[in-house]
Enzyme design. Sequence first.
Site, PDB file in Angstrom:
ATOM      1  N   CYS A  34      13.591  11.209   7.448  1.00 43.46           N
ATOM      2  CA  CYS A  34      13.480  10.693   8.780  1.00 43.46           C
ATOM      3  C   CYS A  34      14.678  10.952   9.483  1.00 43.46           C
ATOM      4  O   CYS A  34      14.547  11.007  10.771  1.00 43.46           O
ATOM      5  CB  CYS A  34      13.007   9.255   8.636  1.00 43.46           C
ATOM      6  N   GLU A  71       8.771  16.283  16.055  1.00 45.48           N
ATOM      7  CA  GLU A  71       9.127  16.084  14.782  1.00 45.48           C
ATOM      8  C   GLU A  71       8.168  17.009  13.571  1.00 45.48           C
ATOM      9  O   GLU A  71       7.029  16.794  13.783  1.00 45.48           O
ATOM     10  CB  GLU A  71       8.786  14.471  14.204  1.00 45.48           C
ATOM     11  N   LYS A 115       0.845  -1.162   0.006  1.00 48.68           N
ATOM     12  CA  LYS A 115      -0.176   0.109  -0.097  1.00 48.68           C
ATOM     13  C   LYS A 115       0.920   1.067  -0.069  1.00 48.68           C
ATOM     14  O   LYS A 115       1.489   1.745   0.900  1.00 48.68           O
ATOM     15  CB  LYS A 115      -0.862   0.161   1.210  1.00 48.68           C
ATOM     16  N   GLU A 173       9.696   1.340  11.018  1.00 50.83           N
ATOM     17  CA  GLU A 173      10.613   2.424  11.017  1.00 50.83           C
ATOM     18  C   GLU A 173       9.812   3.795  10.992  1.00 50.83           C
ATOM     19  O   GLU A 173       8.903   4.048  10.120  1.00 50.83           O
ATOM     20  CB  GLU A 173      11.402   2.331   9.500  1.00 50.83           C
TER      21      GLU A 173
HETATM   22  N1  LIG Z   1      12.253   5.566  10.348  1.00 51.20           N
HETATM   23  C1  LIG Z   1      12.344   5.700   9.087  1.00 51.20           C
HETATM   24  O1  LIG Z   1      13.070   5.006   8.491  1.00 51.20           O
HETATM   25  C2  LIG Z   1      11.583   6.624   8.299  1.00 51.20           C
HETATM   26  C3  LIG Z   1      11.785   6.575   6.942  1.00 51.20           C
HETATM   27  C4  LIG Z   1      10.728   7.356   6.369  1.00 51.20           C
HETATM   28  C5  LIG Z   1       9.806   8.210   7.230  1.00 51.20           C
HETATM   29  N2  LIG Z   1       9.525   7.956   8.202  1.00 51.20           N
HETATM   30  C6  LIG Z   1       8.403   8.656   8.845  1.00 51.20           C
HETATM   31  O2  LIG Z   1       7.487   8.769   8.270  1.00 51.20           O
HETATM   32  C7  LIG Z   1       6.549   9.929   8.455  1.00 51.20           C
HETATM   33  C8  LIG Z   1       6.257  10.384   7.120  1.00 51.20           C
HETATM   34  O3  LIG Z   1       5.608   9.529   6.385  1.00 51.20           O
HETATM   35  P1  LIG Z   1       3.918   9.818   6.264  1.00 51.20           P
HETATM   36  O4  LIG Z   1       3.427  10.938   6.448  1.00 51.20           O
HETATM   37  O5  LIG Z   1       3.589   9.146   4.902  1.00 51.20           O
HETATM   38  O6  LIG Z   1       3.418   8.963   7.313  1.00 51.20           O
HETATM   39  P2  LIG Z   1       2.010   8.153   7.645  1.00 51.20           P
HETATM   40  O7  LIG Z   1       2.328   7.371   8.938  1.00 51.20           O
HETATM   41  O8  LIG Z   1       1.014   9.193   7.597  1.00 51.20           O
HETATM   42  O9  LIG Z   1       1.768   7.477   6.406  1.00 51.20           O
HETATM   43  C9  LIG Z   1       2.531   6.197   6.156  1.00 51.20           C
HETATM   44  C10 LIG Z   1       1.512   5.090   5.549  1.00 51.20           C
HETATM   45  O10 LIG Z   1       0.616   4.513   6.353  1.00 51.20           O
HETATM   46  C11 LIG Z   1      -0.872   4.613   5.724  1.00 51.20           C
HETATM   47  N3  LIG Z   1      -1.819   4.583   6.861  1.00 51.20           N
HETATM   48  C12 LIG Z   1      -2.146   5.762   7.502  1.00 51.20           C
HETATM   49  N4  LIG Z   1      -2.901   5.583   8.790  1.00 51.20           N
HETATM   50  C13 LIG Z   1      -2.966   4.148   8.477  1.00 51.20           C
HETATM   51  C14 LIG Z   1      -3.836   3.175   9.451  1.00 51.20           C
HETATM   52  N5  LIG Z   1      -4.568   3.585  10.126  1.00 51.20           N
HETATM   53  N6  LIG Z   1      -3.634   1.870   9.110  1.00 51.20           N
HETATM   54  C15 LIG Z   1      -3.004   1.469   7.915  1.00 51.20           C
HETATM   55  N7  LIG Z   1      -2.053   2.413   7.204  1.00 51.20           N
HETATM   56  C16 LIG Z   1      -2.040   3.681   7.416  1.00 51.20           C
HETATM   57  C17 LIG Z   1      -0.845   5.742   4.910  1.00 51.20           C
HETATM   58  O11 LIG Z   1      -1.921   5.697   4.070  1.00 51.20           O
HETATM   59  C18 LIG Z   1       0.538   5.596   4.320  1.00 51.20           C
HETATM   60  O12 LIG Z   1       0.691   4.564   2.927  1.00 51.20           O
HETATM   61  C19 LIG Z   1       7.524  10.870   9.421  1.00 51.20           C
HETATM   62  O13 LIG Z   1       7.105  10.566  10.741  1.00 51.20           O
HETATM   63  C20 LIG Z   1       8.778  10.054   9.152  1.00 51.20           C
HETATM   64  O14 LIG Z   1       9.731  10.516  10.266  1.00 51.20           O
HETATM   65  C21 LIG Z   1      10.488   7.030   8.945  1.00 51.20           C
HETATM   66  O1  LIG Z   2      13.471   9.167   4.851  1.00 51.66           O
HETATM   67  C1  LIG Z   2      13.954   8.152   5.354  1.00 51.66           C
HETATM   68  C2  LIG Z   2      15.150   7.418   4.959  1.00 51.66           C
HETATM   69  C3  LIG Z   2      15.254   6.451   5.402  1.00 51.66           C
HETATM   70  C4  LIG Z   2      16.467   5.597   4.626  1.00 51.66           C
HETATM   71  C5  LIG Z   2      16.493   4.150   4.585  1.00 51.66           C
HETATM   72  O2  LIG Z   2      15.411   3.514   5.036  1.00 51.66           O
HETATM   73  C6  LIG Z   2      17.367   3.388   4.228  1.00 51.66           C
HETATM   74  O3  LIG Z   2      18.311   4.029   3.685  1.00 51.66           O
HETATM   75  O4  LIG Z   2      17.186   2.312   4.008  1.00 51.66           O
END
Ligand SMILES: NC(=O)c1ccc[n+]([C@@H]2O[C@H](COP(=O)([O-])OP(=O)(O)OC[C@H]3O[C@@H](n4cnc5c(N)ncnc54)[C@H](O)[C@@H]3O)[C@@H](O)[C@H]2O)c1
Ligand SMILES: O=C/C=C/C=C(\O)C(=O)O
Length: 487
Positions: free
Chosen positions: A289, A391, A179, A255
């Site tokens: 992130c 964040e 998804k 993540e």
């Molecule tokens: N730790 C890492 O490696 C990493 C990497 C990239 C992004 N992030 C984090 O991601 C966030 C930004 O991404 P975003 O705004 O797309 O995140 P988000 O959590 O809003 O959405 C991520 C995904 O989850 C889905 N989703 C949302 N609610 C859901 C539910 N209740 N059930 C099932 N699916 C659901 C969304 O449709 C989307 O596909 C930031 O907080 C960032 O720090 C973390």
């Molecule tokens: O925005 C987040 C970036 C994450 C990076 C990775 O998950 C990676 O480099 O494998």
Amino acid sequence: MTRIITSFIDGEFQPAEGARLFDKRSPVDGRVIARIAEAPQAEVDRAVRAARAALRGDWSRMTVEQRAAMLHAVADEITRRFDDFVAAEMADTGQPSHVMTHVFIPRGAANFKIFADVVKNVPTESFRMDTPDGRGALNYAIRKPKGVIGVICPWNAPFLLMTWKLGPALACGNTVVVKPSEETPLTAALLGEVMAKVGVPKGVYNVVNGFGPKSTGEFVTTHPQIDAITFTGETRTGTAIMKAAAEGLRDVSFELGGKNAGIVFADADFDAAVDGIFRSAFLNTGQVCLGTERVYVERPIFERFRDALKAKVEAVKYGRPEDHASTYGPLISQEHRDKVLGYYQRAVDEGATVVTGGGVPDMPADLKGGCWVQPTIWTGLGDDASVVREEIFGPCCHLRPFDSEDEVVALANDNVYGLSTTIWTQHLARAHRMAERIEVGITWINAWFLRDLRTPFGGSKQSGIGREGGVHSLEFYTETRNVCVKL
Ligand SMILES: NC(=O)c1ccc[n+]([C@@H]2O[C@H](COP(=O)([O-])OP(=O)(O)OC[C@H]3O[C@@H](n4cnc5c(N)ncnc54)[C@H](O)[C@@H]3O)[C@@H](O)[C@H]2O)c1
Ligand SMILES: O=C/C=C/C=C(\O)C(=O)O
């Protein structure tokens, strides 16, 4: 005519007739660039059924060698269609072409290759044991695919982050229902074409599009026939997904968010540190992130560092991603822009000094409808300011002076998140000491976002659950079984 993106199930794109469509707008200028079909429960059911059937089909009969060769073929086809992937990801995110060509798209291909190689080379453990009759017994472990994996992806580095999960999931013999984020569906659809072209068996790779809560995302995570869920996104969403996964005791790999500290000592290579912090705070318009929204600079170089970072920030070139002169793109959506601008206002309300930025840039007429914000630096906030603790996921950072190693370790650790940190110093022993004391999954010293895909990657505290990368990914994507043979 506007393109319609539909689900990819059992090797086929689904018909658009009768589908509920929503708009995908360009972050650059707000134009509708595609319409997306939201997959209802029945379509998710079909995708999961296709994935389950594929678990018992040709895919399961392939040798590890054959599966690995197929993943190399996927990587090669991504490389052959490199320009298409760059164009799709640029259209979805609005980020400059050099970020796509140098970081995000090559990593997509690399994510398949590395895990193809890992599964070919990983040993399994064995223990020879004594028994009372003196004949002994031999234990050995075998790894089996976990089953159908639900893959829930964010929008900030869509192709990199999706393939970071698909590489190990498929290498281990699982099948997937992906998804993508509702904001960034294009590269997942393109990958469907790649999978079909190289002959990945039908049903191994399925994509369903839609939103999260009460929509496609939730239909996937609550589906009883999904065996495990890998998710990258917000910590709050992770909490909701973990609740869904509790039903049926399904495993999760998460993540999540971060509020990462950048730390610069006075003995650092000054130019390298400025450059490193500039990238860590502003690459991808701060939507990484691993980014550093709080930066601690040792007091003797604080003013000099602030001024040098300001000069770099003020030199960014706004523009369309296809224009090679552009170095800086928009945020992903108007909704995210409102959130980031809300924090810009809060910073001022909380008493920040705005070193640069803080608002909306004056864009030419054809880009006025885009999600642009100025890259922003603040100083002068207290350690409890919301802008320092929460964040934001935008192109901004707060700079604060520090005086000692102990002080900066305490500051860095004083947060609910623990994803990564970047430390700039020439003092080797101190760098190692700091790395042991800071509560994060990934520490970079004199570097940032330098990735060796064999290493464990993941967050501490509220930044995640589990580690992926190299052999660590196998922990989640396989079920280890022990076989005990009495000799
Ligand atoms: N730790 C890492 O490696 C990493 C990497 C990239 C992004 N992030 C984090 O991601 C966030 C930004 O991404 P975003 O705004 O797309 O995140 P988000 O959590 O809003 O959405 C991520 C995904 O989850 C889905 N989703 C949302 N609610 C859901 C539910 N209740 N059930 C099932 N699916 C659901 C969304 O449709 C989307 O596909 C930031 O907080 C960032 O720090 C973390
Ligand atoms: O925005 C987040 C970036 C994450 C990076 C990775 O998950 C990676 O480099 O494998």
